[in-house]
Enzyme design. Sequence first.
Site, PDB file in Angstrom:
ATOM      1  N   ASP A 169       0.849  -1.198   0.000  1.00 11.76           N
ATOM      2  CA  ASP A 169       0.000   0.000   0.000  1.00 11.76           C
ATOM      3  C   ASP A 169       0.885   1.249   0.000  1.00 11.76           C
ATOM      4  OD1 ASP A 169      -2.439  -1.690   0.543  1.00 11.76           O
ATOM      5  OD2 ASP A 169      -1.244  -2.117   2.323  1.00 11.76           O
TER       6      ASP A 169
ATOM      7  N   HIS B 160      -4.768  -3.605   6.375  1.00  8.76           N
ATOM      8  CA  HIS B 160      -4.525  -3.858   4.946  1.00  8.76           C
ATOM      9  C   HIS B 160      -5.858  -4.334   4.353  1.00  8.76           C
ATOM     10  CE1 HIS B 160      -2.754  -5.007   1.172  1.00  8.76           C
ATOM     11  NE2 HIS B 160      -3.141  -6.248   1.332  1.00  8.76           N
TER      12      HIS B 160
END
Length: 325
Positions: free
Chosen positions: A159, A187
């Site tokens: 990310d 996440h």
Amino acid sequence: MKNPIPIAVTGAAGQINYSLLFRLSAGELLGPDQPIILRLLEIPAAMGNLQGVVMELRDCAFPLLHDIVITDDPKVAFIDVEYAFLIGAKPRGPGMLRSDLLEQNAEIFAVQGQAINAVASRQVKVLVTGNPSNTNALIAINNAPDLPSHCFAAMTMLDHTRALSQLAEKTGYNPQDIYRVCIWGNHSCSQYPDLRHVRFTQALSIEHFDADWNLNVFIPTVQYRGTEIIKTRGQSSAASAANAALLHMKTWIEGTRDHDWVSMAVLSDGSYGIDEGLVFSFPVQVVGGQFQIVQGIAIDEFSREYLDRNQAELREERQAIKHLL
Ligand code: NAD
Ligand code: LMR
């Protein structure tokens, strides 16, 4: 020649490892003069495929690849390892959330946490990538009571690099000229990619980004990138995930750059009002092989909402697997 260092990797016949194992063997983690031993864990049904991957690894004649051990027994895979990549777990398909994987994957991390606790080096660094990675890491930590929790982290580096890439595209700068991006939380699609503290090596400052681009482009693009990859490629991210796993572990070993931070999901110590005992992604700085959550970042009302949403989601995930803690 230095003594070879053992590295354990799970899910070794899977997609992510079809990139990661070759990069580890080429010396990208520990450098060009450090031999390694790969200790590869798979389930019995995937041993045939793994044999094929091993043949390919050998065919590369990597000078640093001292030996390869393959096994379906976690208590063999993790013996004396300094580094462990926990990747083996089911990936999601189209239309699924990462949390839909919790029931199928959670048990894996209880078993592997116990094995790591029993046989790994006492300084082991364990990176959990298998989804849902924050809560899987929590399970592993709780099943390894003899190891400090700072031996474990879950991966939000993908990310993080996705956020860097969006900013680089927007500004025209090289990603390495961008500092202090961070991912907060889970996440999952609730994660909070935070650009409020971004610094550039050149004159551009954060005031160049309007709130509309942040809210409607930057944040959702990073949040939903995994979903978009699955939709477009038909399978979940693999080479980019391998790259992020390598980068996460390398940063954990070598440290963060001066004035920079990275994102790692680690056991909360109560920082920023996040419950102790949740694995939450924070901005961290790494010195001497140890990560520290960056303190003193102002959390405005906009950001607080995201942090609270992530905390609520992680509390729910923890509730669902509480029998494994
Ligand atoms: P894959 O299905 O291609 O490979 C997974 C491998 O794990 C398979 O070979 C399977 O046999 C093996 N495996 C299953 N159970 C195991 C066990 N108990 N012990 C050892 N091996 C086991 O999947 P993939 O694309 O490589 O993805 C692996 C995981 O990583 C998935 O859960 C995926 O969602 C996750 N992922 C996380 C991130 C992240 O940023 N955190 C990014 C990408 C993928
Ligand atoms: C990703 O972010 O690409 C991975 O977590 C795979 C997924 O399920 O999205």
